[in-house]
Each structure stands twice: as structure tokens, then as C-alpha cells.
Scaffold this motif. Structure first.
Motif, mmCIF file in Angstrom:
data_model
loop_
_atom_site.group_PDB
_atom_site.id
_atom_site.type_symbol
_atom_site.label_atom_id
_atom_site.label_comp_id
_atom_site.label_asym_id
_atom_site.label_seq_id
_atom_site.Cartn_x
_atom_site.Cartn_y
_atom_site.Cartn_z
ATOM 1 N N ASP A 115 -11.987 7.185 -15.236
ATOM 2 C CA ASP A 115 -11.003 7.677 -14.269
ATOM 3 C C ASP A 115 -9.660 7.967 -14.917
ATOM 4 O O ASP A 115 -8.728 8.392 -14.255
ATOM 5 C CB ASP A 115 -10.832 6.676 -13.112
ATOM 6 C CG ASP A 115 -10.399 5.301 -13.609
ATOM 7 O OD1 ASP A 115 -10.118 5.144 -14.812
ATOM 8 O OD2 ASP A 115 -10.344 4.376 -12.775
ATOM 9 N N TYR A 116 -9.557 7.749 -16.228
ATOM 10 C CA TYR A 116 -8.256 7.921 -16.901
ATOM 11 C C TYR A 116 -8.199 9.200 -17.733
ATOM 12 O O TYR A 116 -7.165 9.543 -18.282
ATOM 13 C CB TYR A 116 -7.961 6.707 -17.798
ATOM 14 C CG TYR A 116 -9.015 6.453 -18.839
ATOM 15 C CD1 TYR A 116 -8.989 7.119 -20.062
ATOM 16 C CD2 TYR A 116 -10.075 5.567 -18.597
ATOM 17 C CE1 TYR A 116 -9.968 6.913 -21.004
ATOM 18 C CE2 TYR A 116 -11.053 5.356 -19.538
ATOM 19 C CZ TYR A 116 -10.996 6.027 -20.740
ATOM 20 O OH TYR A 116 -11.976 5.832 -21.678
ATOM 21 N N ALA A 117 -9.340 9.882 -17.864
ATOM 22 C CA ALA A 117 -9.372 11.144 -18.611
ATOM 23 C C ALA A 117 -10.229 12.120 -17.816
ATOM 24 O O ALA A 117 -11.100 11.707 -17.054
ATOM 25 C CB ALA A 117 -9.931 10.941 -20.016
ATOM 26 N N VAL A 118 -9.964 13.407 -17.982
ATOM 27 C CA VAL A 118 -10.610 14.444 -17.192
ATOM 28 C C VAL A 118 -11.297 15.424 -18.136
ATOM 29 O O VAL A 118 -10.682 15.917 -19.076
ATOM 30 C CB VAL A 118 -9.578 15.172 -16.310
ATOM 31 C CG1 VAL A 118 -10.217 16.324 -15.560
ATOM 32 C CG2 VAL A 118 -8.942 14.198 -15.341
ATOM 33 N N PRO A 129 -13.244 8.741 -24.778
ATOM 34 C CA PRO A 129 -13.692 8.059 -23.557
ATOM 35 C C PRO A 129 -15.122 7.491 -23.680
ATOM 36 O O PRO A 129 -15.411 6.407 -23.168
ATOM 37 C CB PRO A 129 -13.619 9.162 -22.495
ATOM 38 C CG PRO A 129 -12.534 10.066 -22.992
ATOM 39 C CD PRO A 129 -12.699 10.081 -24.486
#
Lengths: 418, 418
Positions: free
Chosen positions: A234-237, A259
Motif C-alpha cells: 500500500d506504500y508504492a504504486v 516492494p
């Protein structure tokens, strides 16, 4: 709104798919004259130059053929066959004659644009031997169509897909001794296109190289399925609307490693990419994701996967699973749906006893069953009993897919190399 | 919320900046054992291995030195000096001794991960000769810090920035005859790091190559400023929160070419990247963007640029313009602000007579004045009279920056190569 706008880019790209970048076009783009505003010309207008011509293929065979490895020593993408297929393209000449040569290093100027600006895209596909020794490819038209879409999106040239499939067939035929006869084995093919212009200016490459290398591979599950555990990231896209997450570009891969390493450091096999505040479920590692759940209202069994909204890789296995599910599961009462769904939906299904199974889908494994997903400090169980490594839909899909890939079942998706 | 989450990734990356990827770490990441949930270990823990050691540099001089081109024939990134600087890294050994060799092709296996997954990042920086013939670099510490951040984000190794600046200095010194003495000329330096692992598995590269090539360049504006016209791009998106748009990765460049070509086909020099429904102004082509407007309420002159929220490249020129503006424009009554601002704000300022000027900022041009921006079917005029090619702030910034870069002014940003 963004999606509507994106269609403008898509339309322009699609119109360029039928031709390669042409010299006039490059020249006009590099010219800095300011024309009056509101001429909405398509950047891809130009005369057609030379496309791929399989009849002009030249073949130089190796004089030092490799020894075949024992099947059990085959590791994905580590060992390659004797030869490679290469095609050079220049903006002024189009596609030059294809060459099959001994597998060999590429010699490139350190200023070559592939090293600096990621002008690169690729495909993953496989060649199989059926029980009669016939070589088969699986849906190669899908891979070539996607490679053309990927290359057009980064200003690399496009090509005639049928001509390229023809050439790939000849290449595979030449190296066919590397395709193990045993069920579950195959020859992984890696078509790759790179920009080869030797200048640092940021612009459309004036030259490119399309090459195919081949690596014999064993079954992803040599001793049967092994369900994996995922960590929701949820911290990288990975991808976003208006971006390039639906194309098979090198650019989509390197940023995914950290990630993935973070997930691995906490004991998970893969990371699961979420998107947005809603935490939509998008993809897992390098695979598309499917979830089978009972519908909350109707109780109907539902096979879900994220829609092709521009943020999802358009997986050939994804498309095949959907096709088979529509043909063979819907008559059994299943509902097959491409729609956005959230991590919370999955967690609710698990909590409410409606979770049936979850699996990844990709060329390497076909299907990869998921045991659990770490999300917001909890573990979402994905419907597998402790002593079970795959749900019934994943297991069934693998059987159906392999039946087609290995030619047990006569099917239009299986392409015979003549 | 995403920004808060991103800080987790940032913290982990920053803790890994002080060391290189270590073999234990790679090994544990490739091992697929499932450890108990909720061990929030940092993936980057490990013992330190060999960093860059400038004293172990080896130099092999060319035996065929190139002829210098006449200064007026220099084109950015097309011609290079006699030599290149190279450093190999492996996960088991760390950084191997640096080598200066004749400029030469790289010979790489076609399975090398840089061709497939865009394991690549780079820097752009310049060496200048001052009036005494002294070679100077401009803020090389900023470039090395950014290269370390870029490489860590894609699981490539990091390094001691001072050691690398030392090596770059020696390289530039060896090829110093390529730095033209004339004001406005310089030697463009391109430090580049690529992953060199020769396998197709998607994972952290076990080997890498860091190299530096150098291209002599002339002034961006040989006959004085030429203001550019921009097309605001609303159908494609360069970067996203949680993405990698703030890193200087190859992955950020190839996807920008088609929108740039589209803008060029309609007669515009560059495209301007907007973000979100709000249409925030982010970057122009490959530069950061500054706007000078009169504040609507107070009438105060304000120099605006987008904040470093993860979607903006952290430009060294951007940082320098901000620093100089705070030091030298604020005492003159200016307000210098890093904040999100929208295309509509710019259009309103133009409509209401509050638009002063707009310019891009980057290493190549230092500043690039903007005449107008095409947006939603209209042209937003950016404050330049018809016969004027640069606003006073852009012109002043170029003078201040060049004064420091060429050593007219003694300044800590200018690094003397000894």
C-alpha cells in the motif's frame, strides 16, 4: 474523464500500428518550427516503409552446439539455446532482413538510448512439443499484438505480426532439440525490442533491434502445486490511469523489485499491488490475479479479475482463463466478471465464509494458487485447507490450459509450427 | 495518506543508502521459505562490502585520440571524448577497481536484465573551464546523492559519493582537452548505472555496471534566448504518488516520447505534464517548471514551482534556482514558494494581467523561457512581449548560475577539479 482523454492517445497509437515510424516523421518531429495552433495532425502520418519479410531470412548455424542440460537442471531464463533471431530496424530503411545467428553478445555504444531512457519492451511466450513431436506455440498472435502496442507506446517501430510469427517458428524449429519432450516442459521464448540510437538526446529512436532468445524450462510445480502467500503493498504504486502499466515495457519492472524484496523480507512470496484509497486489487508480482467468491447477495459463484482500465497488464493467460471460464464455467452456473474489486471485498468474503479461492495467472506458472494475503496487519485466508495447495478452479484451469498447449485438445489457440 | 505510507519505503531506502546490496541479502530474498508473519524486518540489513576505492583506479589511454570538432559543430550527446570511466559491481564482491579505458562498446549477453526490466538510472551534469583554465563541476554532490537514491529504488547498488566525485574529476582531467574554453561551452557528463545480470528471472540484479561518458556541448542558446511554446498534456500522466517520478530512472523517459511527439506534431516545442482532475502543473518535457506571477490578493511578486511530493524530478537546477531566488530575490520583495498550482491559476493570472513569466529549469539550458501554453483549446500567454525572448527572472537566473558555474563568482556550489 482521464479514460476518455486516454482514448485520444490510444486512437493515435492504434493508427500508427499499421506502419512503422518513417524518416519524414522523425525529421518533422525534430524540426522545431512553430506551426499555428489547433492543427490536430496525427504524429504518425507517413508513407509505409519496408516491413518484415520472412523470405529474406539468413541463417548462420553455430559450429559449437551446446550440450543439452538434464531436464531437472533447467532454471527459468538462465540457459539458452544455440541460436537467436535478430532484426534491425532503421527509420530510413524500415526492417532489414532477419538473421538467425549463434547466440551471442550484443555490442552497443555506451550512449545507446536503451541504457538511458528505457526504450525496451518484451514478450513472454512458450513453445511446446505435443505427443507426436509437433512443435506448438500458444496464441502467438496475442503476444505479437501486445508487442506492437508496447513498442508503439514508446516510439519504437511496429511490424507485421504474421511475418514475425513465421520467423519465430523457423527459429524454434532450428533449435527444436532444446524443447524437452516431457509433459510440463517447454521452451520459453523472449521476443525483445530495444532502441539502439547512439545519442543522448531524448527523442524517438532512429534505430532499433528486435531479437528473440529461447530458454528451455521445466514445470513451475515439479512436485505439484505450492500455494503462495502475498503481502498487499500500500506504500508504492505499480501503475496509474494515463500511465503505461498496461504495456509490457521494461519500465514497469525495475520499480517493482524493492516492494517485492520488502515482502520477501517479511516472509511472503510475492507482493500484491493495490491501487488508490479504495485499495483496489490489481496484480500480483508479475501475474494477473483472479478471485473466486460467493456473491454476497445471490450466493452465486463468481470468478473476478480486475478490468483492463489501463493499469492492468493485458495478460494472455488472463485472457485465456477468462475465455475458458466463460465457455466452460458459466454453463455450470458461474458468473465471470471483469470489474474493479477491493481488498476489503476479499477480506469480507473470507470473514463471511464466501471465499472460495484466489490465484495468479501468467505464462510461467499458468496459475499460481494463493493461500493468504497480508493486509493491514491481518492475514486474509484465501479458502485453501491446510493440506491443500490449489483450489478446484485453479487446478481445472491448469488442466484445460495444458491440454490446449500440449495439443491433447484440438483448439484454435494452439499454433502448429510447420 | 499515500504520502505517509510512502515514507515507509523512503525510510527503508534511505537506510540502505549507506551500504551496497549484500550477497546474504540477495540469497535470503531468493529463498522462498515462509517466515512467520509480522516480522517487519528491513530488507536492506547486511554487512558492508567493498565500496568504491579511487586509489585502485587503472588507466588505459587511447592510442587513437580523436580530433576535436569545431565548437560550432558540437551537438548535445552525439560526440564523446576519448575515454570512459567504468566500475563493475557484484553482489559477492562489491565495487571492483575503477577503470578508465578508451571509449568503447559494451558487450552484453542478450539476456542481460537492463534490456528487459529497465534496471538503469543516470545523471546529467557538466564540467566547465573557468577563465584561468581551472576545471569546475557544479554541485556534483547533488548528482551523486540523487544517483544513489535512484539506484536504491530499483535494487541497484549504492556507493560512496565522494569517492565517485574523485573518480569523475580524474576522468574529466584526463579528457580536459575536450572542454572548450569559450564561455557557454562545457563538457556534459553522463554517469549511468545498469543492471548486468544475465538471467531473465525478475529479481534484484546480482551485478551492475556504473559508467561515465562525456560529450562536449555548446551553448543551448547560441544566438540568445529563444522562448518555447508548450502543449499541456491531459491524456497521459508522467508520474503518480507512490511511483518513481522523482527518481532519474530510464523508466521515466521512454513513455514521455509519444506525448512529446504529439505536441510537436501540432507545432509545440515541448509538452507540459499536468496531474489529476485539478490539472496541477508538474514538469515540462525534461525540465522543472517555474512561474512568476503577481499574487491575486496581495499583488506581491511570487516565484512558484511544484513541491517535491514524489511526482517531481528533484532537479539540481530547480534547487539552485530556488536557492538563488531565496537569497537574492526575497530581499527585493519576492515570495518564493514550492506549492501545488494549477493550469487554471496560470490562465487566470494571464487573463488578469498578473502573469510575469514562465520558464523551465534544467541542466541543458539552465533556464528555458516559455512564451505560451496550449491548454483546453486556448493559448495561455506567459508574459513575454512579441519581440522579447526571455523574462527578467529567467535572464537574471542564467547570469547568476553561469557566474557560479564558470567560477566568476566564488561559491560553494562550484567544485574545483584538482
Amino acid at each position: 474523464m482521464l479514460q476518455q482523454r486516454s482514448s485520444r492517445l490510444a486512437a493515435s497509437l492504434s493508427s500508427s500500428l499499421s506502419r512503422s515510424l518513417v524518416p519524414e516523421r522523425i525529421a518533422s518531429l525534430r524540426c522545431r518550427s512553430l506551426r499555428p495552433y489547433s492543427i490536430h495532425a496525427d504524429a504518425s502520418v507517413g508513407t509505409k516503409i519496408q516491413d518484415i519479410d520472412p523470405t529474406r531470412l539468413s541463417i548462420t548455424k553455430t559450429v559449437t552446439p551446446k550440450e543439452l542440460l538434464p531436464p531437472e537442471e533447467l532454471i527459468f531464463g538462465r540457459n539458452f539455446t544455440d541460436h537467436m533471431l535478430s532484426l534491425e530496424w532503421t527509420a530510413s530503411q524500415g526492417w532489414l532482413p532477419a538473421r538467425i545467428t549463434p547466440y551471442q553478445n550484443l555490442s552497443l555504444d555506451p550512449a545507446t538510448c536503451v541504457f538511458h531512457y528505457a526504450f525496451e519492451c518484451f514478450e513472454g511466450m512458450k513453445a511446446y512439443k505435443d505427443k507426436n513431436g509437433q512443435i506448438r506455440l500458444f496464441r502467438p498472435d496475442k503476444n505479437m499484438a501486445r508487442l506492437n502496442k508496447s513498442s508503439a507506446r514508446i516510439a519504437l517501430p511496429t511490424f507485421d505480426p504474421d511475418a514475425m510469427i513465421d520467423l519465430i517458428g523457423r527459429f524454434v524449429k532450428l533449435d527444436e532439440r532444446f524443447i524437452p519432450e516431457t509433459r510440463g516442459y517447454s521452451l520459453y521464448l523472449r521476443p525483445t525490442m530495444i532502441g539502439t540510437q547512439r545519442t543522448l538526446g531524448v527523442g524517438p529512436p532512429g534505430s532499433a533491434l528486435l531479437y528473440v532468445i529461447a530458454s528451455p524450462v521445466g514445470p513451475y510445480y515439479p512436485t505439484g502445486f505450492k500455494a503462495v502467500s502475498l503481502e498487499a503493498t500500500d506504500y508504492a504504486v505499480r501503475a496509474w490511469p494515463g500511465g503505461v502499466g498496461d504495456k509490457k515495457l521494461g519500465a514497469n519492472y525495475a520499480p517493482c523489485i524493492v516492494p517485492q524484496m520488502q515482502a520477501a523480507s517479511r516472509g511472503f512470496h510475492q507482493n500484491l499491488w493495490l491501487f488508490g484509497e479504495e485499495e483496489y486489487v490489481t496484480e500480483v508480482g508479475t501475474m494477473n490475479l483472479f478471485a473466486a467468491i460467493k456473491n454476497k447477495e445471490t450466493g452465486q459463484s463468481e470468478l473476478l479479475t480486475a478490468p483492463l482500465d489501463g493499469t492492468i497488464l493485458e495478460g494472455v493467460t488472463r485472457d485465456s482463463v477468462l475465455g475458458l471460464a466463460r465457455e466452460r464455467l458459466e454453463p455450470q452456473g458461474w458468473k465471470v466478471t471483469e470489474r474493479k474489486f477491493t481488498m476489503k471485498e476479499l477480506a469480507d468474503a473470507a470473514d463471511e465464509g464466501r471465499m472460495m479461492e484466489v490465484f495468479g495467472a501468467g505464462t510461467a506458472a499458468i496459475v499460481s494458487p494463493v493461500r493468504k494475503i497480508s493486509w493491514k496487519g491481518r492475514l486474509v485466508e484465501c479458502g485453501l485447507a491446510d493440506n491443500v495447495e490449489a483450489g478446484p478452479i485453479a487446478a481445472q484451469m491448469k488442466i484445460w490450459m495444458e491440454g490446449i498447449q500440449y495439443g491433447d485438445e484440438d483448439h484454435p489457440w494452439s499454433y502448429k509450427v510447420l
